[in-house]
Design an enzyme around this catalytic site. Structure first.
Site, short mmCIF file in Angstrom:
data_model
loop_
_atom_site.label_atom_id
_atom_site.label_comp_id
_atom_site.label_asym_id
_atom_site.label_seq_id
_atom_site.Cartn_x
_atom_site.Cartn_y
_atom_site.Cartn_z
NE ARG A 139 -1.39 2.60 2.79
CZ ARG A 139 -0.86 3.61 3.29
NH1 ARG A 139 -0.59 4.67 2.50
NH2 ARG A 139 -0.52 3.61 4.45
CG ASP A 140 2.90 4.25 3.24
OD1 ASP A 140 2.62 5.13 2.50
OD2 ASP A 140 3.19 4.48 4.21
CG HIS B 185 2.34 4.11 9.27
ND1 HIS B 185 1.79 3.30 8.46
CD2 HIS B 185 2.89 5.28 8.63
CE1 HIS B 185 2.23 3.89 6.98
NE2 HIS B 185 2.72 4.77 7.17
CG HIS C 23 6.95 7.24 6.30
ND1 HIS C 23 7.18 7.03 4.92
CD2 HIS C 23 5.83 6.96 6.87
CE1 HIS C 23 5.94 6.61 4.72
NE2 HIS C 23 5.11 6.55 5.72
CB CYS D 103 3.18 10.35 2.36
SG CYS D 103 1.32 10.78 1.99
CG ASN E 147 6.01 2.57 5.28
OD1 ASN E 147 5.90 2.88 4.26
ND2 ASN E 147 5.15 3.17 6.33
N1 COA Z 1 -13.17 4.56 -4.21
C1 COA Z 1 -13.30 4.91 -5.61
N2 COA Z 1 -13.57 5.88 -6.19
C2 COA Z 1 -13.90 7.09 -5.33
C3 COA Z 1 -13.83 6.71 -3.79
C4 COA Z 1 -13.37 5.53 -3.56
N3 COA Z 1 -13.24 5.10 -2.00
N4 COA Z 1 -14.18 8.03 -3.18
C5 COA Z 1 -14.37 8.93 -4.19
N5 COA Z 1 -14.40 8.12 -5.38
C6 COA Z 1 -14.72 8.93 -6.74
C7 COA Z 1 -15.73 9.70 -6.80
O1 COA Z 1 -17.01 9.05 -7.39
C8 COA Z 1 -15.47 10.62 -7.76
O2 COA Z 1 -15.45 10.12 -9.12
P1 COA Z 1 -16.22 11.13 -10.39
O3 COA Z 1 -15.19 12.41 -10.34
O4 COA Z 1 -15.71 10.20 -11.44
O5 COA Z 1 -17.59 11.21 -9.95
C9 COA Z 1 -14.07 11.01 -7.49
O6 COA Z 1 -13.52 9.86 -6.66
C10 COA Z 1 -14.05 12.27 -6.52
O7 COA Z 1 -14.66 12.15 -5.23
P2 COA Z 1 -15.04 13.08 -4.34
O8 COA Z 1 -16.06 12.72 -3.23
O9 COA Z 1 -15.21 14.39 -5.07
O10 COA Z 1 -13.76 13.19 -3.40
P3 COA Z 1 -12.55 14.27 -3.67
O11 COA Z 1 -12.12 14.42 -5.15
O12 COA Z 1 -12.93 15.24 -2.61
O13 COA Z 1 -11.23 13.15 -3.41
C11 COA Z 1 -11.14 11.53 -1.88
C12 COA Z 1 -11.49 12.97 -1.75
C13 COA Z 1 -10.79 11.09 -0.24
C14 COA Z 1 -11.96 10.42 -2.27
C15 COA Z 1 -9.71 11.46 -2.47
O14 COA Z 1 -8.90 12.45 -2.42
C16 COA Z 1 -8.83 10.08 -2.02
O15 COA Z 1 -9.17 8.89 -2.46
N6 COA Z 1 -7.80 10.24 -1.53
C17 COA Z 1 -6.91 9.12 -1.33
C18 COA Z 1 -5.75 9.63 -0.47
C19 COA Z 1 -4.59 8.56 -0.13
O16 COA Z 1 -4.91 7.42 -0.45
N7 COA Z 1 -3.64 8.97 0.26
C20 COA Z 1 -2.27 8.18 0.70
C21 COA Z 1 -2.55 7.34 1.91
S1 COA Z 1 -2.49 8.15 3.44
ZN ZN Z 2 3.00 6.12 5.76
#
Ligand code: COA
Ligand code: ZN
Length: 302
Positions: free
Chosen positions: A15-16, A208, A210, A241, A250
């Site tokens: 994942r990370d 967790h 790094h 990240c 990590n």
């Molecule tokens: N799985 C799949 N798709 C997802 C989802 C999920 N869990 N959550 C939201 N989406 C989709 C939405 O349907 C939307 O799709 P569309 O544009 O085709 O309609 C798009 O993603 C954006 O969704 P929205 O609710 O507007 O969210 P956002 O743009 O504000 O983003 C997160 C918020 C949290 C969904 C996004 O930033 C994210 O997934 N971040 C992950 C961060 C991460 O993993 N960081 C590293 C680990 S710490």
């Molecule tokens: Zn991390």
């Protein structure tokens, strides 16, 4: 006094680590590495994240991966940022869901595009949506340092942890050193303070960390001394990240396992096999690694 606790490692390279490689890896390669990590004795693996593919395109194949590793004799968990992710993880058969948010507003907005308050509401929704047999873990990111705001005040961390415990009194809470800027003294003190909060009596704890500033193993051992038994590490120290500029990987699994082994504490991981997988991870194109043990003569490492 002899130690009766056993350290438990959660291997987070899939994942990370994999999310840090800009060009998504072939799904079959990811699956093979997860399977080999378990074969090396990793009993808990974070297999990826159910997130927006727009935010992290590297995780677009999660459902396939979950399906392909479901039979493995290990605890498999997946990171989620919202209810949709949690529902997708559960539908894919994942038994442990890790909800992530950051204590610092700046990092939370950068990472999951919402306020901390909004993320805490999200946690309540995720907790309510999970079936009873699915373990909830909460990754409290930037619990020490924020890449944008610097040191995160202890009070702010404790307030966030208290809210988490109020919403999810039996969840596993991971204090995350997202940037690798924590030091062993702060790790010990913050865990002690968090664990002493009255509302957290039924929560369990993980660290967790790094290794960006070279403190990864020392930080994990400080957490161990504070009473934490669960640690996230990544084989070969792969990672960084994407939303924490400058953070490297990590703490390398092999480095922490070495430290525990030297202290007579068995993690169940076979060092020789782990190093073989770590070598393969280190050879992945585009990955940034950071392990000490891979650099010493192999016969001295095992
Ligand atoms: N799985 C799949 N798709 C997802 C989802 C999920 N869990 N959550 C939201 N989406 C989709 C939405 O349907 C939307 O799709 P569309 O544009 O085709 O309609 C798009 O993603 C954006 O969704 P929205 O609710 O507007 O969210 P956002 O743009 O504000 O983003 C997160 C918020 C949290 C969904 C996004 O930033 C994210 O997934 N971040 C992950 C961060 C991460 O993993 N960081 C590293 C680990 S710490
Ligand atoms: Zn991390």
């Amino acid at each position: 006094m002899s130690e009766t606790r056993r350290p438990r490692i959660c291997e987070v390279a899939p994942r990370d680590g994999f999310q840090s490689i800009a060009r998504p890896l072939p799904t079959d390669d990811k699956i093979a590495i997860i399977r080999d990590l378990v074969a090396a004795g990793c009993q808990r693996v974070e297999i990826g994240s159910f997130v927006s593919p727009k935010a992290i395109p590297q995780m677009g194949d999660m459902a396939q991966i979950a399906e392909a590793v479901r039979d493995l004799p290990a605890r498999l968990c997946a990171l989620v940022p919202n209810v949709r992710g949690a529902e997708n993880a559960v539908a894919a058969g994942v038994a442990e869901v890790c909800y992530v948010f950051s204590v610092s507003e700046a990092h939370n907005r950068n990472n999951v595009r919402q306020s901390v308050e909004h993320s805490l509401e999200g946690l309540a929704n995720v907790a309510a949506a999970l079936p009873e047999n699915v373990l909830l873990r909460v990754d409290v990111a930037t619990a020490f340092d924020c890449p944008f705001d610097g040191t995160v005040p202890l009070d702010q961390v404790l307030a966030a942890v208290a809210r988490v415990a109020d919403i999810a009194p039996e969840a596993e809470i991971a204090l995350c050193d997202t940037t690798g800027r924590a030091n062993p003294f702060a790790v010990r003190d913050r865990f002690r303070a968090a664990m002493a909060l009255p509302g957290t009596a039924r929560n369990t704890w993980a660290f967790h960390g790094h290794d960006t500033f070279g403190q990864g193993v020392a930080n994990a051992l400080a957490a161990w001394d504070a009473g934490v038994s669960d640690f996230d590490t990544a084989a070969a120290g792969l990672g960084g990240c994407p939303f924490a500029p400058g953070a490297t990987g990590n703490t390398a699994t092999e480095d922490l396992v070495f430290a525990f082994n030297e202290g007579g504490l068995d993690t169940g991981i076979d060092m020789e096999r782990l190093l073989a997988v770590a070598d393969r991870i280190a050879a992945l194109p585009g990955g940034v690694t950071g392990s000490h043990l891979r650099s010493v003569p192999r016969e001295r490492a095992i």
